[in-house]
Design an enzyme around this catalytic site. Structure first.
Site, short mmCIF file in Angstrom:
data_model
loop_
_atom_site.label_atom_id
_atom_site.label_comp_id
_atom_site.label_asym_id
_atom_site.label_seq_id
_atom_site.Cartn_x
_atom_site.Cartn_y
_atom_site.Cartn_z
N SER B 153 0.84 -1.19 0.00
CA SER B 153 0.00 0.00 0.00
C SER B 153 0.88 1.26 0.00
O SER B 153 1.78 1.36 -0.85
CB SER B 153 -0.94 -0.06 1.20
OG SER B 153 -1.98 0.85 1.07
N ARG B 222 -11.91 7.42 8.96
CA ARG B 222 -11.41 6.05 9.07
C ARG B 222 -12.41 5.05 8.49
O ARG B 222 -12.02 4.09 7.84
CB ARG B 222 -11.14 5.71 10.53
CG ARG B 222 -10.69 4.29 10.77
CD ARG B 222 -9.43 3.96 10.00
NE ARG B 222 -8.85 2.69 10.43
CZ ARG B 222 -7.72 2.20 9.95
NH1 ARG B 222 -7.04 2.85 9.03
NH2 ARG B 222 -7.25 1.05 10.38
N ASP B 317 -8.49 -6.68 -4.70
CA ASP B 317 -8.08 -5.33 -4.28
C ASP B 317 -8.61 -4.33 -5.30
O ASP B 317 -8.14 -4.26 -6.43
CB ASP B 317 -6.54 -5.29 -4.22
CG ASP B 317 -6.00 -3.94 -3.75
OD1 ASP B 317 -6.77 -2.98 -3.62
OD2 ASP B 317 -4.78 -3.86 -3.51
N HIS B 350 -8.05 -5.12 -0.47
CA HIS B 350 -6.73 -4.51 -0.35
C HIS B 350 -5.97 -5.02 0.88
O HIS B 350 -4.74 -5.17 0.85
CB HIS B 350 -6.92 -2.99 -0.27
CG HIS B 350 -5.66 -2.23 -0.12
ND1 HIS B 350 -4.67 -2.25 -1.07
CD2 HIS B 350 -5.19 -1.45 0.89
CE1 HIS B 350 -3.65 -1.50 -0.67
NE2 HIS B 350 -3.94 -1.00 0.50
N ASP B 351 -6.68 -5.27 1.97
CA ASP B 351 -6.03 -5.74 3.21
C ASP B 351 -5.35 -7.10 3.06
O ASP B 351 -4.66 -7.54 3.99
CB ASP B 351 -7.07 -5.84 4.33
CG ASP B 351 -7.09 -4.59 5.20
OD1 ASP B 351 -6.20 -3.73 5.01
OD2 ASP B 351 -7.98 -4.49 6.07
#
Lengths: 375, 375
Positions: B153, B222, B317, B350-351
């Site tokens: 990232s 967040r 992702d 993405h994580d």
């Protein structure tokens, strides 16, 4: 009728209220609606259009409003003389939704019990409640059956709800870019947008009418929602990494990129025309909508229905992706219904259903012609 | 060294400041960093790990911290004895990034000119500035070359920047789930998150230290970011439409769905550990990062580099989709570099690069072994 062509119908059944899905009472209810074209003598040419989240009854300009000052409709490219939904042939009705802020009763309306705007005293309404009040409007207009009910996104949910709530009234249905139930992703985006509104101190528990408005929170909410209406491809094409009015970065937190400027503009434009509480109510109704629920509102109650369906999805729609339309098609077919399905190639995301598209025009025009001729 | 295993290095070059990419001066600069394993006598076993947006130097637990109270690292599954990045073999260094809030100089640090926290007087730093101060750390540690620089990232952006800024210091590089430049979509999400922070009246132009904090705005920011780290599939699997502690809807604006509760929890947890201004600075640095820019920092300056690359993307992702990694691979190959590329099947968005994944472990372990043996 007001200057925009909007008409109003208010109903107050004995005892002056309707029963909502959550069991509470609401009334009197005013419905703001507009009509286009001429109602046939046998009333066989009615098309009910359902607007999406932030739309209203002004689906198109009116034939009599040809001056430059007339407000554009949100579906001018689709609805009008000789267009996909041809108002030379069909009588189009479009009503603002319950819980909205464009004339139909919602949180901005006066609460008869207090004489003040409802705010959060307005009950949480559902898609079924929205359709329920539209049924009252059709009753008032003396319309017993519509040739078609058509709409995209949250409007598509209402289309599907019509088919479940009043199957005998719906000869055909065109749900566009929609879903039988929100995914966790769609709920997540709605929830964060609601949090943005409720985080604004001016929101004040929904009690802000006549005071400072929660403009910042509503703008952020709109920006979040707006991103979900676009697509990676369309944003790349439209904005890429283009800078706004500058040859280099600002090295501060002002606007650098065009996409930032665009989003800020969308946010600030929206707060001038939309109510923050209506944002909460309509997103909640969309999150609650679930035609696969195990109760009496399931899509499986449709097995005796004669309604014909045209289901349309768009390739780059990641809010209600094609797989969700396919699940709808599968559920309808399983119940023996007559369903056509089309996935349209379009790179502009969820908003594709609103944008000019010859393929969509001819698809809808052809489908309506087929339904009308199949009397 | 503090209790968490964190060490600090402060540098103040004459005249006590470094020159940032935007031309401004900053100093003195403190770097918080941690190390794992033993540095080989010939210093040939150094792996520099770059943390992502909200990470820090605590990449893993330390061998000496085996009591239960020791804080978990953000990449414990990857970094440790006999793991993918084996600390029995390699000497791992990880530093908190410039502009962050976990020990390295950032907007929460005291501005020597005023004796108060910088707030928005902190200069807008870039990924190249982050890498610049890490270079100072390696100089301080006497490390002239690293076996590999690895990160995902925003960490992956730093990996790529290392290869461009100091190619002779980087024997190999592993950019994971990253991009050469933010798409308009990625910029849009960052911008809306920044707007959520700046809309919070407690943000107060960045001057909130010692006062009420912009907690609501930061929590919304967040939540927005968090959604982009997940995927439609993983959210469907993890939450679906499951209700939170209830058999029916609340018919108000409290939590109904588990995904709502999860997001609110993620937002409130984050505000306890992260600084709102750091959120602004780091997202801006990520938005500015552009290895395809036409200036001297382009990927095309790498044509003489000997660095070997392992580029990894993940199928679900959608923040930095595989096509962006492929563009990177293409650009590297065009410059004659030695590049391996792998797209890993993973449904968690993405994580994925942070989550346990045997394939990623063995891919990285094998790549590092190959680089080490190819002396």
């Amino acid at each position: 009728m007001d200057k925009s062509g909007r008409k109003y119908f208010t109903f107050a059944e004995p005892p002056g209220q309707i029963i909502l899905e959550n069991g509470s009472l609401l009334g009197p209810v005013t419905i703001a609606y507009e009509t286009y074209g001429q109602l046939a003598a046998d009333k066989s040419n009615v098309i009910l259009i359902e607007h999406a989240f932030s739309g209203d009854s002004h689906v198109a300009c009116h034939a009599e409003d040809e001056d430059e000052a007339s407000r554009p409709g949100w579906w001018d490219n689709m609805v009008g003389p000789e267009k996909g939904i041809d108002t030379n042939i069909y009588f189009v009705v479009c009503a603002n939704i319950l819980g909205g802020c464009m004339g139909t009763t919602g949180p901005t309306s006066l609460n008869p019990a207090t004489g003040k705007p409802y705010g959060l005293d307005f009950p949480v309404v559902t898609i079924a409640d929205m359709v329920h009040v539209q049924k009252k409007l059709l009753d008032f207009l003396g319309i017993k059956q519509v040739l078609s009910v058509i709409g995209g996104s949250v409007g598509g949910m209402q289309v599907l709800q019509w088919c479940v709530s009043y199957p005998e009234m719906v000869r055909s249905a065109v749900p566009l870019a929609t879903t039988m139930r929100h995914s966790a992703l769609a709920i997540a985006f709605n929830e964060v947008a609601r949090q943005a509104i409720m985080a604004d101190p001016h929101w004040n528990g929904g009690d802000y009418y006549g005071k400072a408005m929660p403009e910042m929170g509503l703008a952020v909410a709109r920006m979040i929602a707006h991103i979900t209406y676009l697509s990676d491809e369309s944003m790349r094409r439209k904005f890429g990494r283009n800078l706004q009015d500058k040859s280099d970065f600002s090295f501060n937190f002002d606007v650098d990129f065009q996409v930032e400027s665009y989003l800020r503009y969308q946010g600030s434009k929206f707060v001038r025309r939309f109510d923050a509480n209506s944002f909460l109510y309509i997103t909640k109704a969309a999150d609650y909508f679930d035609l696969e629920a195990s109760d009496g509102t399931s899509i499986n109650t449709l097995n005796d229905s004669q309604t014909r369906f045209l289901v349309v999805s768009f390739t780059s729609d990641w809010l209600y992706p094609t797989y969700q339309s396919k699940e709808l098609v599968k559920a309808l077919k399983k119940n023996g219904l007559d369903v056509s399905f089309c996935e349209i190639e379009a790179d502009c995301g969820h908003d594709a259903f609103l944008l000019p598209n010859c393929r969509l025009d001819s698809l809808i025009a052809g489908f309506l012609k087929g339904v009308a001729e199949n009397d």
